[in-house]
Design an enzyme around this catalytic site. Structure first.
Site, PDB file in Angstrom:
ATOM      1  N   GLY A 137     -31.770  17.911 -18.821  1.00 39.33           N
ATOM      2  CA  GLY A 137     -31.357  19.536 -18.950  1.00 39.33           C
ATOM      3  C   GLY A 137     -32.262  20.228 -19.479  1.00 39.33           C
ATOM      4  N   SER A 156     -24.440  24.127 -31.869  1.00 46.00           N
ATOM      5  CA  SER A 156     -24.656  25.486 -31.391  1.00 46.00           C
ATOM      6  C   SER A 156     -24.344  26.532 -32.480  1.00 46.00           C
ATOM      7  CB  SER A 156     -24.027  25.696 -30.127  1.00 46.00           C
ATOM      8  OG  SER A 156     -23.709  26.957 -29.874  1.00 46.00           O
ATOM      9  N   TYR A 207     -15.695  26.043 -25.146  1.00 43.53           N
ATOM     10  CA  TYR A 207     -17.237  25.393 -25.196  1.00 43.53           C
ATOM     11  C   TYR A 207     -17.538  25.450 -26.709  1.00 43.53           C
ATOM     12  CZ  TYR A 207     -22.306  25.289 -25.670  1.00 43.53           C
ATOM     13  OH  TYR A 207     -23.290  25.050 -26.169  1.00 43.53           O
ATOM     14  N   LYS A 243     -18.119  21.872 -29.448  1.00 43.45           N
ATOM     15  CA  LYS A 243     -19.352  21.691 -30.436  1.00 43.45           C
ATOM     16  C   LYS A 243     -18.625  21.375 -31.784  1.00 43.45           C
ATOM     17  CE  LYS A 243     -22.579  21.864 -27.301  1.00 43.45           C
ATOM     18  NZ  LYS A 243     -23.247  20.621 -27.205  1.00 43.45           N
ATOM     19  N   TYR A 266     -28.246  25.484 -32.677  1.00 46.07           N
ATOM     20  CA  TYR A 266     -29.074  26.260 -32.130  1.00 46.07           C
ATOM     21  C   TYR A 266     -28.667  27.719 -31.949  1.00 46.07           C
ATOM     22  CZ  TYR A 266     -30.235  21.890 -29.606  1.00 46.07           C
ATOM     23  OH  TYR A 266     -30.198  20.488 -29.309  1.00 46.07           O
TER      24      TYR A 266
END
Lengths: 386, 386
Positions: B48, B168, B194, B198, B222
């Site tokens: 990725g 994230s 999503y 995480k 991130y």
């Protein structure tokens, strides 16, 4: 002219405020009755404590029940029908279709959906020991979260999108206010993996409902289930040392354990010991039927959460006293230090379930103790006795 | 006598404040160097965007890399080595061992752990499209949460208990304060599946660390990764319409899309458009190496979270301007309504990573735009071009 106007507005009022609502009510009533008579409910974890009692109530109300269980936490010979479900058949005189299926096994689950025309699912299957969940969290996440999401996927694939989920008041974490309403924040301060798995599954179901408006979901947040079926044929059968108060008390009463340790006697409660909202298992079981009926009401869509509790709390010592009176046995106990993570008091605001599910707990603390004691006496070693 | 006493306390000071710390430092340095030279890192989702750039940095630092990917979101011929990893080999002159493995496949994962002596895992594998996650939440939970928990189980079984997790800033939900530190609450107000996946995986890892003190985990949160490797050989290759700003801008610049839609121009920011903390992908990749080194420091136990961001935000229009200058192309855009769920500004406090990981982002907005543009020009259709 005035007379005519008066008359026509009268017709209008009757039509809008009587005929139309009556129509809706009839439609709903017919659908509920129809469902009661015909519909097939898949009960995951059907052999467990809450599962087996709910199966009794379902059968009593003419539902067809398909029960699945992986037999990990129930007494059974190999993969055979667990003893609890055989007892359910004894109580009701009805037979229960049973499959030894683990909800993590997609293919096996799918087969069950292919074999039966399932209308709704009541989903109990989960590991539930708080202490154990701290030791082996991955096992809990895989069983409770992974297994649930596999179940939901198989349901969706088979066009079954009605679900009652066995959640828990643990999703509220440490109460920010009492009594706890359904609006209390969830997920904050869930201190153990078990509680988090319940919270995670609730969140997953909310997202599933957002993604597909065909889904109808009821989240039932249990407070502290206790007691047993009045027949004394089924009840709570914890393996090893009980995690919960009532089985512990009754094992002390029956002489299986020496004494009860009461964790904390300096809480700001009636007598210093922790206060919880105990609810009779049969009341809880009936709550699931009411939830099924609620899902069939016109306009019910998406998800909704309901507390299942009595709305009042009892302290540990109040429970000990009540149990002692009912059983005629002295319950030996000692007051010890508070246990980390425990809270002083926790009880439900149960008014939403009363208003919207037409449900309320009717069995009092005496019935809870009496039925626990009846079950314990008749089955001193749980289901293994027979 | 006084002289002797003075002398002995001098020896004491030297011993405790110089010799012992030097011993520790040497031990740590040796272990880091040893690891750099020998150790084998399993990189999940290695093909990725963030994965491939991290593999480049790992190879440059003499790590042995085993990359796995299910090839769902990367360009590859069937189950063959994805194009991105072939390019990584071109950049580094090193070979990458690759397996087509889905992290949900326990047996396949286990085989990889049996074939190689893996020291640590960097775990990227996940689905990552926010919008898609709202549509198909179960797929996201099964891939990201179920897959991760399967990976952790296989790791534990094989005695591999060092992990860097690709998390994230979405775990922070809507920022309660800016800049966001690692102490900002997580999990509250995560508005999409999503982001929740995480958050769930972070929580699972915390519980795993609590249950077993052998585990060492670094959670890297991130902010907004952009840019590409300076060679222009690897970069972000979104399938379909890009979800993120930078690929969109560069596709407008190269003529693949007509114009950029800027969602919201009335935010309380420098020019009314949304502000984000963009970080160059190569800086981000290096952050993972620093995290690996951190895990090997003496006394590092359990888990710790670090923000990876630059610590400063740029608005959409600032990014458009910078990209326009670097590329020499006009970027057509239109200002449209705010998008639901978007926030005005989000940027990191990156000081903890600077202090404890000895890491800081060094590439500025110009480098981010230049490298994106270089990648876009050389690969107008992403990896498929070749």
């Amino acid at each position: 002219m005035i007379h005519l106007l008066y008359k026509s507005s009268y017709v209008f009022v009757v039509f809008y405020y009587v005929i139309i609502p009556l129509g809706y009510l009839t439609k709903w009533w017919v659908s509920v009755e129809k469902m009661k008579g015909n519909s097939t409910i898949l009960v995951t974890g059907g052999a467990g404590y809450v599962g087996s009692h709910t199966v009794v109530e379902l059968l009593k109300n003419n539902y067809t029940v398909i029960a699945i269980d992986n037999n990990v936490n129930c007494y059974a010979t190999g993969k055979d029908k667990p003893e609890s479900l055989k007892r359910v058949e004894k109580i009701t005189g009805e037979s229960v279709t049973y499959y030894n299926v683990d909800i993590r096994d997609k293919e096996a689950l799918d087969k069950v959906f292919k074999l039966h025309k399932i209308d709704s699912v009541i989903h109990f299957a989960a590991l539930k020991a708080v202490g154990e969940s701290v030791q082996i969290p991955l096992t809990y996440y895989q069983n409770n979260v992974g297994g649930s999401s596999t179940l939901f996927e198989v349901m969706a694939k088979n066009g079954v999108k009605k679900l009652v989920f066995s959640s828990s008041a643990t999703v509220y974490g440490t109460p920010q206010f009492l009594p706890i309403t359904e609006k209390h924040p969830t997920g904050q301060g869930c201190t153990n993996p078990y509680g988090k798995t319940k919270y995670f599954v609730e969140e997953i179901l909310k997202d599933v409902c957002t993604s597909d408006s065909d889904w109808k979901v009821v989240l039932l947040r249990y407070f502290n289930p206790v007691g047993a079926h009045e027949s004394g044929l089924i009840g709570e059968d914890p393996s090893g040392i009980p995690n919960n108060l009532m089985p512990y008390i009754s094992q002390v009463a029956v002489g299986r354990r020496e004494k009860l340790q009461v964790f904390g006697s300096d809480y700001p409660t009636v007598d210093g010991t922790g206060v919880r909202d105990y609810i009779h298992i049969s009341d809880l079981a009936i709550g699931h039927l009411k939830a099924l009926e609620r899902m069939l009401q016109p306009h019910y869509t998406s998800w909704k959460a309901y507390n299942l509790g009595t709305g009042r709390g009892y302290s540990v010592l109040e429970m000990v006293k009540a149990f002692s009176e009912v059983s005629g046995r002295q319950i030996k106990y000692e007051l010890v230090e508070r246990r980390e993570g425990d809270i002083a008091a926790c009880y439900a605001d149960a008014s939403l379930a009363r208003a919207e599910l037409n449900w309320t707990a009717t069995r009092d603390i005496k019935a809870m103790c009496r039925d626990t004691w009846n079950w314990q006496k008749k089955n001193p070693k749980g289901f293994q006795t027979s």
